[in-house]
Motif scaffolding. Structure first.
Motif, PDB file in Angstrom:
ATOM      1  N   ALA A 265       1.054  -1.107  -0.430  1.00  9.57           N
ATOM      2  CA  ALA A 265       0.093  -0.311  -0.110  1.00  9.57           C
ATOM      3  C   ALA A 265       0.965   1.667  -0.021  1.00  9.57           C
ATOM      4  CB  ALA A 265      -1.328   0.062   1.011  1.00  9.57           C
ATOM      5  N   PRO A 266       0.451   2.289  -0.795  1.00 11.11           N
ATOM      6  CA  PRO A 266       1.310   3.989  -0.860  1.00 11.11           C
ATOM      7  C   PRO A 266       1.507   3.852   0.910  1.00 11.11           C
ATOM      8  CG  PRO A 266      -0.120   3.547  -2.227  1.00 11.11           C
ATOM      9  CD  PRO A 266      -1.354   2.081  -1.659  1.00 11.11           C
ATOM     10  N   SER A 267       0.590   3.773   1.782  1.00  8.42           N
ATOM     11  CA  SER A 267       0.946   4.011   2.865  1.00  8.42           C
ATOM     12  C   SER A 267       2.549   3.408   4.041  1.00  8.42           C
ATOM     13  CB  SER A 267       0.229   4.168   4.362  1.00  8.42           C
ATOM     14  OG  SER A 267      -1.036   2.185   4.102  1.00  8.42           O
ATOM     15  N   VAL A 268       2.657   2.086   3.312  1.00  9.60           N
ATOM     16  CA  VAL A 268       3.870   1.331   3.793  1.00  9.60           C
ATOM     17  C   VAL A 268       4.774   1.412   2.761  1.00  9.60           C
ATOM     18  CG1 VAL A 268       4.545  -0.589   4.020  1.00  9.60           C
ATOM     19  CG2 VAL A 268       2.694  -0.712   4.588  1.00  9.60           C
TER      20      VAL A 268
ATOM     21  N   SER B  54       6.305   5.489   3.535  1.00  8.58           N
ATOM     22  CA  SER B  54       6.674   5.006   4.841  1.00  8.58           C
ATOM     23  C   SER B  54       8.423   5.217   4.713  1.00  8.58           C
ATOM     24  CB  SER B  54       6.090   4.908   5.822  1.00  8.58           C
ATOM     25  OG  SER B  54       4.626   5.395   6.456  1.00  8.58           O
TER      26      SER B  54
ATOM     27  N   TYR C 182       3.363  12.948  -0.947  1.00  8.85           N
ATOM     28  CA  TYR C 182       2.620  12.146   0.155  1.00  8.85           C
ATOM     29  C   TYR C 182       2.183  12.244   1.774  1.00  8.85           C
ATOM     30  CZ  TYR C 182       1.588   7.788   2.640  1.00  8.85           C
ATOM     31  OH  TYR C 182       0.592   7.181   3.569  1.00  8.85           O
ATOM     32  N   GLN C 183       2.162  13.509   2.368  1.00  6.62           N
ATOM     33  CA  GLN C 183       2.654  13.811   3.248  1.00  6.62           C
ATOM     34  C   GLN C 183       1.203  15.647   2.758  1.00  6.62           C
ATOM     35  OE1 GLN C 183       6.265  13.834   5.544  1.00  6.62           O
ATOM     36  NE2 GLN C 183       5.783  12.068   6.603  1.00  6.62           N
TER      37      GLN C 183
END
Length: 168
Positions: free
Chosen positions: A7-10, A13, A43-44
């Motif tokens: 996932a993009p969140s992974v 990060s 991303y952030q």
């Protein structure tokens, strides 16, 4: 073979962590600062911080990736001349960078400079004929009004990546 991705969140990060560790290990790595800025911005969504980081790293030894990521951060701020200057400069360091040619093609397509988009899309495809570069070539041809040729390249792009739903 099954195409897998986190996932993009992974992934983002992990990318941010790697960039931060690289900056901590060697603060003179402009590419690490630019990578951190890219994730911070895209991303952030902390755009001011991302821009400040790219600008702070401008005095560090240059590298192709610094100019690619930095150019994207400038582009996202509407600083188009600086973005273009950075993206072009990346080719001074790595003239065979498929990413540099691809991003320049994307930039020129978005700027309405379709003839230059076609040049860089063609160069990107010659370096690495993958689904992304084939699609960019199709977009450039289509924007120039070469609709049949554009569709042919887009079909090739879809055929190159049939396992990703919604690619086209």
């Amino acid at each position: 073979m099954l195409f897998r991705s986190n996932a993009p969140s992974v992934e983002m990060s992990q990318a941010l962590d790697a960039a931060q560790r690289a900056v901590a290990a060697d603060p003179s790595l402009g590419t690490a600062h630019a990578a951190q800025a890219f994730v911070t911005g895209f991303y952030q969504h902390r755009w001011k911080e991302a821009l400040a980081q790219v600008e702070a790293a401008a005095h560090l030894p240059p590298a192709a990736w610094y100019f690619i990521w930095g150019g994207n951060v400038y582009w996202s701020h509407g600083r188009l001349e600086e973005a273009l200057r950075h993206l072009k400069r990346s080719l001074d360091f790595d003239p065979l960078s498929v990413i540099a040619h691809y991003v320049l093609a994307l930039f020129y397509n978005n700027s309405g400079r379709y003839d230059l988009a076609l040049i860089h899309a063609s160069q990107a495809k010659d370096i690495s004929p993958n689904a992304g570069t084939l699609a960019m070539l199709g977009l450039a041809h289509s924007n120039l009004g070469h609709l049949e040729e554009g569709v042919e390249w887009l079909e090739k792009a879809r055929a190159a990546m049939p396992f990703v739903p919604g690619f086209m």
